[in-house]
Design a protein around this motif. Structure first.
Motif, PDB file in Angstrom:
ATOM      1  N   MET A  17      28.289  45.883  34.726  1.00 30.36           N
ATOM      2  CA  MET A  17      28.559  46.047  36.148  1.00 30.36           C
ATOM      3  C   MET A  17      29.575  46.370  36.652  1.00 30.36           C
ATOM      4  O   MET A  17      30.933  46.131  36.144  1.00 30.36           O
ATOM      5  CB  MET A  17      28.308  44.469  36.503  1.00 30.36           C
ATOM      6  CG  MET A  17      26.895  44.125  36.900  1.00 30.36           C
ATOM      7  SD  MET A  17      26.464  42.520  37.463  1.00 30.36           S
ATOM      8  CE  MET A  17      27.610  42.638  38.969  1.00 30.36           C
TER       9      MET A  17
ATOM     10  N   HIS B 292      35.805  38.433  32.975  1.00 32.34           N
ATOM     11  CA  HIS B 292      34.251  38.688  32.736  1.00 32.34           C
ATOM     12  C   HIS B 292      34.380  40.107  32.214  1.00 32.34           C
ATOM     13  O   HIS B 292      34.581  41.101  32.680  1.00 32.34           O
ATOM     14  CB  HIS B 292      33.734  38.789  34.009  1.00 32.34           C
ATOM     15  CG  HIS B 292      33.453  37.473  34.711  1.00 32.34           C
ATOM     16  ND1 HIS B 292      32.561  36.341  34.202  1.00 32.34           N
ATOM     17  CD2 HIS B 292      34.062  36.960  35.516  1.00 32.34           C
ATOM     18  CE1 HIS B 292      32.793  35.271  34.998  1.00 32.34           C
ATOM     19  NE2 HIS B 292      33.915  35.412  35.821  1.00 32.34           N
TER      20      HIS B 292
ATOM     21  N   ASP C 210      32.180  42.143  31.150  1.00 31.47           N
ATOM     22  CA  ASP C 210      31.180  42.914  31.571  1.00 31.47           C
ATOM     23  C   ASP C 210      31.272  43.492  32.741  1.00 31.47           C
ATOM     24  O   ASP C 210      30.471  44.354  33.252  1.00 31.47           O
ATOM     25  CB  ASP C 210      29.697  42.070  31.671  1.00 31.47           C
ATOM     26  CG  ASP C 210      29.807  41.039  32.604  1.00 31.47           C
ATOM     27  OD1 ASP C 210      30.834  40.505  32.809  1.00 31.47           O
ATOM     28  OD2 ASP C 210      28.583  40.723  32.923  1.00 31.47           O
ATOM     29  N   LEU C 211      32.569  43.040  33.704  1.00 34.60           N
ATOM     30  CA  LEU C 211      32.674  43.654  34.731  1.00 34.60           C
ATOM     31  C   LEU C 211      33.717  44.851  34.837  1.00 34.60           C
ATOM     32  O   LEU C 211      34.653  44.631  34.376  1.00 34.60           O
ATOM     33  CB  LEU C 211      33.162  42.734  35.727  1.00 34.60           C
ATOM     34  CG  LEU C 211      31.992  41.476  35.940  1.00 34.60           C
ATOM     35  CD1 LEU C 211      32.779  40.507  36.941  1.00 34.60           C
ATOM     36  CD2 LEU C 211      30.862  42.104  36.675  1.00 34.60           C
TER      37      LEU C 211
ATOM     38  N   ASN D 214      27.866  48.111  41.516  1.00 29.51           N
ATOM     39  CA  ASN D 214      26.881  47.019  41.730  1.00 29.51           C
ATOM     40  C   ASN D 214      27.101  46.426  43.072  1.00 29.51           C
ATOM     41  O   ASN D 214      26.301  45.794  43.648  1.00 29.51           O
ATOM     42  CB  ASN D 214      26.630  46.189  40.556  1.00 29.51           C
ATOM     43  CG  ASN D 214      26.204  47.121  39.610  1.00 29.51           C
ATOM     44  OD1 ASN D 214      27.067  47.384  38.758  1.00 29.51           O
ATOM     45  ND2 ASN D 214      24.853  47.298  39.330  1.00 29.51           N
TER      46      ASN D 214
ATOM     47  N   LEU E 205      31.132  36.219  42.004  1.00 22.27           N
ATOM     48  CA  LEU E 205      30.732  36.693  40.670  1.00 22.27           C
ATOM     49  C   LEU E 205      29.362  36.495  39.976  1.00 22.27           C
ATOM     50  O   LEU E 205      28.465  37.028  39.432  1.00 22.27           O
ATOM     51  CB  LEU E 205      31.700  36.784  39.918  1.00 22.27           C
ATOM     52  CG  LEU E 205      33.069  37.553  40.120  1.00 22.27           C
ATOM     53  CD1 LEU E 205      34.180  37.065  39.130  1.00 22.27           C
ATOM     54  CD2 LEU E 205      32.687  38.888  40.429  1.00 22.27           C
ATOM     55  N   ASP E 206      29.350  35.031  39.810  1.00 20.37           N
ATOM     56  CA  ASP E 206      28.233  34.630  39.178  1.00 20.37           C
ATOM     57  C   ASP E 206      26.652  34.484  39.916  1.00 20.37           C
ATOM     58  O   ASP E 206      25.938  35.121  39.231  1.00 20.37           O
ATOM     59  CB  ASP E 206      28.433  32.701  39.083  1.00 20.37           C
ATOM     60  CG  ASP E 206      29.294  32.440  38.052  1.00 20.37           C
ATOM     61  OD1 ASP E 206      29.715  33.360  37.009  1.00 20.37           O
ATOM     62  OD2 ASP E 206      29.604  31.253  38.143  1.00 20.37           O
TER      63      ASP E 206
ATOM     64  N   TRP F 210      26.278  37.394  41.873  1.00 21.53           N
ATOM     65  CA  TRP F 210      25.949  38.806  41.811  1.00 21.53           C
ATOM     66  C   TRP F 210      25.519  39.116  40.438  1.00 21.53           C
ATOM     67  O   TRP F 210      24.631  39.773  40.028  1.00 21.53           O
ATOM     68  CB  TRP F 210      26.673  39.630  42.356  1.00 21.53           C
ATOM     69  CG  TRP F 210      26.518  39.659  43.853  1.00 21.53           C
ATOM     70  CD1 TRP F 210      27.626  38.769  44.658  1.00 21.53           C
ATOM     71  CD2 TRP F 210      25.514  39.883  44.767  1.00 21.53           C
ATOM     72  NE1 TRP F 210      27.020  38.728  46.174  1.00 21.53           N
ATOM     73  CE2 TRP F 210      25.823  39.479  46.018  1.00 21.53           C
ATOM     74  CE3 TRP F 210      24.422  40.686  44.408  1.00 21.53           C
ATOM     75  CZ2 TRP F 210      24.885  39.679  47.010  1.00 21.53           C
ATOM     76  CZ3 TRP F 210      23.621  40.856  45.508  1.00 21.53           C
ATOM     77  CH2 TRP F 210      23.989  40.345  46.947  1.00 21.53           C
ATOM     78  N   ARG F 211      26.050  38.587  39.330  1.00 22.11           N
ATOM     79  CA  ARG F 211      25.894  38.901  37.802  1.00 22.11           C
ATOM     80  C   ARG F 211      24.457  38.079  37.797  1.00 22.11           C
ATOM     81  O   ARG F 211      23.561  38.963  37.204  1.00 22.11           O
ATOM     82  CB  ARG F 211      26.968  38.262  37.202  1.00 22.11           C
ATOM     83  CG  ARG F 211      28.116  39.052  37.167  1.00 22.11           C
ATOM     84  CD  ARG F 211      29.341  38.135  36.527  1.00 22.11           C
ATOM     85  NE  ARG F 211      29.255  38.330  34.961  1.00 22.11           N
ATOM     86  CZ  ARG F 211      29.391  37.482  34.249  1.00 22.11           C
ATOM     87  NH1 ARG F 211      29.608  36.269  34.609  1.00 22.11           N
ATOM     88  NH2 ARG F 211      29.202  37.644  32.847  1.00 22.11           N
ATOM     89  N   SER F 212      24.023  37.128  38.259  1.00 21.50           N
ATOM     90  CA  SER F 212      22.756  36.589  37.872  1.00 21.50           C
ATOM     91  C   SER F 212      21.683  37.405  38.807  1.00 21.50           C
ATOM     92  O   SER F 212      20.753  37.767  38.128  1.00 21.50           O
ATOM     93  CB  SER F 212      22.620  35.039  38.181  1.00 21.50           C
ATOM     94  OG  SER F 212      22.722  34.731  39.657  1.00 21.50           O
TER      95      SER F 212
ATOM     96  N   GLY G 130      21.066  40.512  36.719  1.00 23.15           N
ATOM     97  CA  GLY G 130      20.383  40.317  35.520  1.00 23.15           C
ATOM     98  C   GLY G 130      18.864  40.109  35.880  1.00 23.15           C
ATOM     99  O   GLY G 130      18.242  40.444  35.109  1.00 23.15           O
TER     100      GLY G 130
END
Length: 136
Positions: A1, A23, A25-26, A50, A122-123, A125-127, A130
């Protein structure tokens, strides 16, 4: 992301990078004002962010101006824009809400609260990403 941070305060950018870098993955990209943020968005042919963390009070082009441009551009309007600002002015909040901001957070002075707010953003938008596939 990929996350685009549009923020002119160097200390705020350092803090955000510190929190976000936990994180792996960011991917982080930074613009120091709205004009540079817009240039990054419009010059990117693919791999748009994203979501965007956007300050309001910046020189050259402020956050409300950038938010308005983003939400009126067919290519960019689907990008969630989260306002992260020191402004607790109700007029700023209402303008951002009318323009289509995905969230409005006031920067906390207390580092622990600030850190927790960023982690919540972050949590969330990451979820969200997903569960959904967004084409950029």
């Amino acid at each position: 992301m990929k996350v685009l941070i549009v923020e002119d305060n160097k200390i705020a950018v350092i803090g955000l990078k510190r929190i976000i870098s936990k994180h792996s993955d960011l991917e982080i990209e930074v613009a120091v004002n709205g004009k540079i943020g817009l240039e990054l968005l419009t010059n990117t042919k693919s791999n748009l962010p994203n979501f965007i963390l956007l300050d309001l009070n910046m020189p050259i082009m402020n956050g409300i101006e950038l938010l308005s441009i983003i939400k009126n551009d067919d290519r960019l309007k689907c990008i969630p824009v989260i306002i992260l600002t020191t402004s607790n002015n109700i007029d700023d909040y209402e303008k951002c809400e009318r323009l289509g901001a995905s969230g409005y957070f006031i920067k906390e002075v207390d580092y622990e609260k600030y850190n927790n707010n960023i982690l919540l953003i972050l949590d969330y938008w990451r979820s969200s990403f997903g569960r959904h596939h967004f084409n950029n």
